[in-house]
Design a protein around this motif. Structure first.
Motif, mmCIF file in Angstrom:
data_model
loop_
_atom_site.group_PDB
_atom_site.id
_atom_site.type_symbol
_atom_site.label_atom_id
_atom_site.label_comp_id
_atom_site.label_asym_id
_atom_site.label_seq_id
_atom_site.Cartn_x
_atom_site.Cartn_y
_atom_site.Cartn_z
ATOM 1 N N ARG A 191 0.834 -1.216 0.000
ATOM 2 C CA ARG A 191 0.000 0.000 0.000
ATOM 3 C C ARG A 191 0.863 1.258 0.000
ATOM 4 N NH1 ARG A 191 -5.858 0.053 2.482
ATOM 5 N NH2 ARG A 191 -6.475 -1.988 1.769
ATOM 6 N N ALA A 240 4.262 -0.836 -16.197
ATOM 7 C CA ALA A 240 3.077 -1.699 -16.222
ATOM 8 C C ALA A 240 3.294 -2.910 -15.305
ATOM 9 C CB ALA A 240 2.775 -2.149 -17.648
ATOM 10 N N ALA A 241 4.503 -3.485 -15.332
ATOM 11 C CA ALA A 241 4.796 -4.653 -14.502
ATOM 12 C C ALA A 241 4.748 -4.273 -13.017
ATOM 13 C CB ALA A 241 6.168 -5.224 -14.856
ATOM 14 N N CYS A 243 3.121 -1.582 -11.558
ATOM 15 C CA CYS A 243 1.772 -1.216 -11.097
ATOM 16 C C CYS A 243 0.826 -2.418 -11.201
ATOM 17 C CB CYS A 243 1.213 -0.065 -11.934
ATOM 18 S SG CYS A 243 2.178 1.444 -11.796
ATOM 19 N N GLY A 244 0.916 -3.134 -12.314
ATOM 20 C CA GLY A 244 0.032 -4.289 -12.507
ATOM 21 C C GLY A 244 0.361 -5.412 -11.531
ATOM 22 N N GLY A 245 1.628 -5.512 -11.135
ATOM 23 C CA GLY A 245 2.035 -6.518 -10.144
ATOM 24 C C GLY A 245 1.585 -6.144 -8.742
ATOM 25 N N ALA A 247 -1.563 -4.613 -8.257
ATOM 26 C CA ALA A 247 -2.851 -4.068 -8.720
ATOM 27 C C ALA A 247 -3.790 -3.714 -7.572
ATOM 28 C CB ALA A 247 -3.513 -5.051 -9.680
ATOM 29 N N ALA A 250 -2.581 -0.600 -5.779
ATOM 30 C CA ALA A 250 -2.618 0.542 -6.708
ATOM 31 C C ALA A 250 -4.065 1.006 -6.914
ATOM 32 C CB ALA A 250 -1.964 0.166 -8.039
ATOM 33 N N ARG A 251 -4.999 0.055 -7.033
ATOM 34 C CA ARG A 251 -6.425 0.409 -7.156
ATOM 35 C C ARG A 251 -6.908 1.198 -5.944
ATOM 36 N NH1 ARG A 251 -7.576 -4.940 -9.213
ATOM 37 N NH2 ARG A 251 -8.079 -5.592 -7.103
ATOM 38 N N THR A 253 -5.166 3.088 -3.801
ATOM 39 C CA THR A 253 -4.648 4.470 -3.808
ATOM 40 C C THR A 253 -5.267 5.278 -4.938
ATOM 41 O OG1 THR A 253 -2.540 3.792 -2.866
ATOM 42 C CG2 THR A 253 -2.558 5.886 -4.012
ATOM 43 N N HIS B 210 -2.507 12.321 0.231
ATOM 44 C CA HIS B 210 -2.816 10.905 0.446
ATOM 45 C C HIS B 210 -1.717 10.253 1.290
ATOM 46 C CE1 HIS B 210 -4.588 7.019 -0.326
ATOM 47 N NE2 HIS B 210 -3.393 6.566 -0.663
ATOM 48 N N ARG B 265 -7.674 2.699 -13.856
ATOM 49 C CA ARG B 265 -8.355 1.936 -12.801
ATOM 50 C C ARG B 265 -9.015 0.681 -13.388
ATOM 51 N NH1 ARG B 265 -10.846 -0.706 -9.685
ATOM 52 N NH2 ARG B 265 -11.715 -0.118 -7.683
ATOM 53 N N LEU B 268 -6.383 -1.875 -14.200
ATOM 54 C CA LEU B 268 -5.899 -2.565 -12.988
ATOM 55 C C LEU B 268 -6.915 -3.595 -12.501
ATOM 56 C CD1 LEU B 268 -4.445 0.452 -10.972
ATOM 57 C CD2 LEU B 268 -3.150 -1.559 -11.722
ATOM 58 N N PRO B 273 -3.768 -6.958 -15.759
ATOM 59 C CA PRO B 273 -3.477 -5.523 -15.594
ATOM 60 C C PRO B 273 -2.183 -5.099 -16.278
ATOM 61 C CG PRO B 273 -3.727 -6.614 -13.437
ATOM 62 C CD PRO B 273 -3.882 -7.663 -14.481
ATOM 63 N N ILE B 274 -1.177 -5.972 -16.292
ATOM 64 C CA ILE B 274 0.113 -5.570 -16.875
ATOM 65 C C ILE B 274 -0.048 -5.333 -18.375
ATOM 66 C CG2 ILE B 274 2.518 -6.285 -17.275
ATOM 67 C CD1 ILE B 274 2.421 -7.740 -14.581
ATOM 68 N N LEU B 277 -2.185 -2.150 -18.965
ATOM 69 C CA LEU B 277 -1.580 -0.850 -18.613
ATOM 70 C C LEU B 277 -0.548 -0.393 -19.625
ATOM 71 C CD1 LEU B 277 -0.971 -0.882 -14.752
ATOM 72 C CD2 LEU B 277 -2.448 0.684 -16.026
ATOM 73 N N GLU B 278 0.164 -1.315 -20.237
ATOM 74 C CA GLU B 278 1.265 -0.900 -21.114
ATOM 75 C C GLU B 278 0.812 0.051 -22.228
ATOM 76 O OE1 GLU B 278 4.216 -3.871 -22.015
ATOM 77 O OE2 GLU B 278 5.172 -2.557 -23.504
ATOM 78 N N LEU B 281 -0.001 3.475 -20.849
ATOM 79 C CA LEU B 281 1.156 4.289 -20.444
ATOM 80 C C LEU B 281 1.913 4.894 -21.635
ATOM 81 C CD1 LEU B 281 2.477 1.747 -17.806
ATOM 82 C CD2 LEU B 281 1.913 4.128 -17.238
#
Lengths: 334, 334
Positions: A191, A240-241, A243-245, A247, A250-251, A253, B210, B265, B268, B273-274, B277-278, B281
């Motif tokens: 988080r 992407a790896a 943030c997606g890793g 997920a 990240a969702r 926040t 945040h 969002r 994700l 998600p990976i 997202l690519e 981005l």
């Protein structure tokens, strides 16, 4: 040596972080074996060892099994997609000692560790997730240096099932090479990094992408655009790896940030946007004006798992460890 | 002197921008009179004039009227809340020459100018909105320097009703002190600065706010947090005035950014998600990797209002002006 005995340590993966750990742990007097999947990196690391001061040298092995067979501690410093295969190699090699890692998400690595170790009839007990916050512009063994961890925050996960002595042993290793060891859990770490790293990357990408449609805006962009979008120049595949890793966190926040921006949108829509925005801006102003955190006075503390987790949650860290007496020196934000 | 005659110029407001313009225009050979509402600033500016090289000195007056009475051009360098009162003083002093300003929003200033001038029985014809993109960490006359505008983008609004000769006269002044003069309209300027400055301030405040609730996050924050939140340390009153004073354009950009973050969002939330997202981005990555804009080859151009506006819309600017022949040298992004 910080009063502790020299250990046998295997470092798997010799990029910026692994290479720097190899150098720093060898310089601290440990017997260090390194391995990297890339033969060129292995050759470079061998040449560098020969040039290191006597008593601060490491060895480089040709296989993972050769590196880990004498080890007390294995430090995995490979990228996330390579972690599962290395856990598999550790399990088949029969290694049963302490394992830690340095990847930037902790819950997914913990799940991979559990899955692989369970398949091999072993438990998670010997795995302690870690994450040194020591990124650099440059990467690779060529950028590594023994001083990389001086003053850097090094997260070490202390879960319900983590052995306190294992945690203290690793915390002693990393504080001795200069790190501020931050006790937390995989969940709380994920988080926190979503808030300070992953979601900032998403906002930067969005800002830069919006300006991309407006050449006038790109010409007028100055300091606030430069800084607010700097990390948008990071390779999309890596971001992407990352943030997606992570997920789920990240969702979480991103939801909070979107809700907050909708409040700013409402303020801009109201009869007096200036008066409505000022209180909206103030919490971020207060937090950023006090950042980076000022360290308080170091204080001795008994190493109790829930007290250590509370220390991390309060933004504190450990600077010295006496593993035998189960005491640490703790620092909290002033 | 860039071939042009020396002008009588009044600079009202001697902070960072006004003070720097005073120095730069005097150094370029013009007769410059400065005024500031603060007596201490006036005294400092007088002392500084005495230390300036012979032929590059300015004078400081005790009233707005004294500064503007001999002027061909008045440069208003006061903060937005002070603009209306100065327009009023200009109207009552009977000044009827060219007026330009340096505030960071252009549509609200244009409306104030129209209102005040209309009340005095005058027209908007002699007002040309401007905005040099030359912020600094430090502010005030003490931070001013003649070289501030070297290479800086200086927006000059060329509206339907703006006299081309007035615009060229100002563009000649500012290119001669090193600025890249960007022709645009108040409306297009306000949208562009919302995208590259105002909304970035809102995102930085949201990220910092945040993280403020999570001391662990503040301890783990490193480069992406530092840069992504840097401008959140700006005073909330100033940022609220800047964003709230440009509410319509800020809403437009903020809506686009919120919609974009909602797409992230959704990525994700999806099954991969990976992979999702690519491509999300990539536009920001492409834009940021090419920024700052690389200048193309300078080319002569006839000074036609719609061609100049098209130049600004394409991210281009003017580097040299021949007001008599109504030609400029234009640069477009490479």
């Amino acid at each position: 040596m910080n009063g502790a005995e020299p250990l046998d340590i295997a470092v798997i993966g010799l990029g910026l972080i692994g290479g720097s750990a190899l150098r720093a742990l060898a310089a601290a007097g440990h017997r260090v074996l390194g391995y990297d999947a890339d033969p060129t990196t292995r050759a470079t690391a061998r040449t560098a060892a020969a040039r290191a001061p006597q008593g601060a040298r490491w060895q480089v092995t040709g296989t993972v099994a050769d590196a880990v067979s004498p080890a007390d501690v294995v430090l995995l410093a490979v990228p996330l997609p390579a972690v599962e295969a290395i856990f598999g190699e550790l399990a088949t090699s029969g290694y049963s000692g302490l394992v830690t890692d340095v990847t930037s998400v902790k819950q997914p690595v913990r799940e991979l560790a559990a899955k692989t170790l369970h398949a091999a009839g072993q438990s998670l007990a010997g795995f302690v997730g870690g994450h040194p916050m020591a990124g650099r512009e440059r990467s690779g063994f060529g950028a590594s240096e023994a001083e990389l961890f001086d003053g850097c925050a090094w997260v070490l996960c202390l879960e319900e099932g983590t052995g306190l002595d294992d945690w203290l042993r690793l915390a002693a290793l990393f504080t001795a090479i200069g790190a501020r060891v931050v006790p937390t859990t995989a969940d709380e770490h994920d988080r926190a990094v979503a808030a300070v790293s992953h979601v900032p990357h998403l906002l930067a990408a969005s800002l830069a992408g919006h300006a991309a449609n407006d050449p006038l805006a790109l010409t007028l962009g100055a300091g606030s655009f430069r800084d607010g979008t700097r990390v948008a120049a990071s390779r999309p595949g890596l971001v992407a790896a990352m943030c997606g890793g992570n997920a789920e966190a990240a969702r979480h926040t991103l939801d909070a940030v979107i809700a907050d921006l909708q409040a700013a949108r409402a303020a801009l829509d109201g009869p007096d946007p200036i008066a409505a925005l000022e209180p909206w801006l103030t919490p971020g102003y207060t937090a950023r004006s006090r950042w980076p955190v000022t360290p308080g006075t170091p204080e001795p503390m008994r190493a109790d798992p829930s007290a250590l987790r509370a220390l991390g949650r309060a933004g504190g860290w450990v600077t010295t460890v006496d593993a035998a007496r189960r005491t640490v020196v703790a620092v909290r934000p002033a």
